[in-house]
Scaffold this active site. Structure first.
Site, PDB file in Angstrom:
ATOM      1  N   HIS A 138       0.844  -1.234  -0.210  1.00 38.96           N
ATOM      2  CA  HIS A 138       0.083  -0.075  -0.076  1.00 38.96           C
ATOM      3  C   HIS A 138       0.776   1.151   0.030  1.00 38.96           C
ATOM      4  CE1 HIS A 138      -3.266   2.494   0.713  1.00 38.96           C
ATOM      5  NE2 HIS A 138      -2.814   2.844   1.957  1.00 38.96           N
ATOM      6  N   LYS A 202     -10.215  13.226  -3.251  1.00 36.96           N
ATOM      7  CA  LYS A 202     -11.421  12.540  -2.586  1.00 36.96           C
ATOM      8  C   LYS A 202     -11.114  13.008  -0.836  1.00 36.96           C
ATOM      9  CE  LYS A 202      -9.332   8.443  -1.181  1.00 36.96           C
ATOM     10  NZ  LYS A 202      -9.239   6.889  -1.191  1.00 36.96           N
TER      11      LYS A 202
HETATM   12  C1  R5P Z   1      -6.967   3.805   0.240  1.00 42.27           C
HETATM   13  O1  R5P Z   1      -5.960   4.358   0.491  1.00 42.27           O
HETATM   14  C2  R5P Z   1      -6.674   2.642  -0.931  1.00 42.27           C
HETATM   15  O2  R5P Z   1      -5.742   2.709  -1.785  1.00 42.27           O
HETATM   16  C3  R5P Z   1      -8.058   2.329  -1.627  1.00 42.27           C
HETATM   17  O3  R5P Z   1      -8.226   3.343  -2.525  1.00 42.27           O
HETATM   18  C4  R5P Z   1      -9.261   1.832  -0.387  1.00 42.27           C
HETATM   19  O4  R5P Z   1      -8.689   1.259   0.531  1.00 42.27           O
HETATM   20  C5  R5P Z   1      -9.989   1.285  -1.231  1.00 42.27           C
HETATM   21  O5  R5P Z   1     -11.105   0.983  -0.434  1.00 42.27           O
HETATM   22  P1  R5P Z   1     -12.847   0.773  -0.939  1.00 42.27           P
HETATM   23  O6  R5P Z   1     -12.728   0.123  -2.126  1.00 42.27           O
HETATM   24  O7  R5P Z   1     -13.332   0.394   0.372  1.00 42.27           O
HETATM   25  O8  R5P Z   1     -13.007   2.403  -0.920  1.00 42.27           O
END
Ligand code: R5P
Length: 326
Positions: A138, A202
């Site tokens: 990540h 976002k």
């Molecule tokens: C966030 O920092 C990650 O890179 C993803 O964008 C996120 O964890 C995705 O989670 P969800 O699909 O529940 O929005």
């Protein structure tokens, strides 16, 4: 798999947890070896039992586990397998965790929070791991959490080579769903012939998990084919929200590309109804039939992991997998 070195003969063994046996079998096939025969089951109270059915004494052992839900159970099984390997006298133990558990909690966002990604690294080390292989962490700094060599594999070449065949390269823009992923978006842009970049702004309420609100797009995307990238899709809220913002801003088409298909409910429905032309992911995590949908394309990460395992075993270069140099 065995190889003769100046020090003598080395033997590679590959053991797999129960979370995603298909991926482990594919990797074993790529390496032209059999998976280590392993017994694993749950006791009535949920405790996990593991036994390797062949000797692993003196081997170069790779222990692979995927981490879909229930993630804590699969993580615990992984740790128990590493402990089993250590106590059975494997010479070196490499953890293969294609989707690194708890990677999102990699720093304290507020006071009185844990750094769970660090805790996981410590748990692997304590269990007996010498090295770690993972795919698209990540955040890259997680490499520094583990006290030992980490091979951080990237799925971008695999995903981008496929996406190249699905878009008009003269009209493509790479879009990051948040500002944190712009560096990765740059690597994507390079692989798509120097495509321009955009990102979606976002916001997230830190008190509400799995809920991010995509607000507006920064960059020129009107009439463009957008490749929307992310490391993982969990509930699909982030990515589906970003598709909506892009479409509202006049994007011609959207293809989603993401390494880890976590796909917690209601991700499959959200993605299917998002308006994206295609959703391209890898199989670092299992995707059960009920979570598949017509626009989904799954690319296999097995050849990349197999090549990395081979390089580690033969003391070769994992870096060469990405830049063609040694
Ligand atoms: C966030 O920092 C990650 O890179 C993803 O964008 C996120 O964890 C995705 O989670 P969800 O699909 O529940 O929005």
């Amino acid at each position: 798999m065995s190889t003769i070195t100046a020090q003598g003969e080395k033997t590679l063994v590959l053991a797999s947890g129960r979370a995603h046996p298909e991926l482990a079998k594919e990797i074993a096939k790529e390496l032209d070896i059999e998976l280590l025969p392993t017994s694993a089951y749950d006791f009535a109270n949920g405790e996990i039992y593991v036994r390797f059915e062949e000797s692993v004494r003196g081997t170069d052992a790779f222990v692979i586990q995927a981490h879909p839900a229930p993630i804590n159970e699969w993580l615990m099984e992984h740790l128990i397998m590493i402990d089993t390997m250590k106590r059975a006298s494997a010479k070196r133990i490499t953890v293969v965790a294609p989707f690194y558990p708890y990677a999102r909690q990699d720093k304290k966002h507020r006071g009185r929070e844990p750094i769970s990604a660090r805790l996981v690294a410590d748990l692997y080390k304590t269990a007996g791991a010498d090295r770690l292989i993972s795919v698209d962490l990540h955040t890259a700094q997680i490499q520094g959490f583990f006290d030992g060599p980490v091979d951080h594999l990237m799925a971008i070449p695999l995903l981008a080579d496929y996406v190249r065949t699905r878009v008009d390269l003269d009209n493509v823009t790479v879009v990051s769903p948040d500002t944190g992923r712009v560096r990765v978006a740059e690597q994507w842009a390079e692989r798509l012939g120097g495509a321009p970049l955009a990102f979606v702004h976002k916001s997230r309420d830190v008190n509400v998990p799995n809920q991010a609100v995509a607000k507006q797009v920064v960059g020129q995307i009107e009439g463009r084919d957008c490749v929307l990238i992310d490391d993982m899709i969990d509930t699909g809220g982030t990515i589906a929200g970003a598709v909506k913002v892009l479409k509202n801003a006049g994007a011609k088409d959207v293809i989603i590309a993401s390494t880890h298909a976590v796909f917690s409910d209601p991700a499959a429905r959200r993605l299917a109804e998002s308006g994206a032309r295609e959703v391209v992911v890898t199989n670092t995590l299992p995707i059960p039939p009920e979570k598949q949908f017509p626009q989904l394309t799954v690319l296999s990460i097995a050849p990349l992991i197999a090549r990395a395992i081979r390089e580690v075993f033969e003391d070769g270069s994992v870096t060469s997998l990405f830049d063609g140099r040694s």
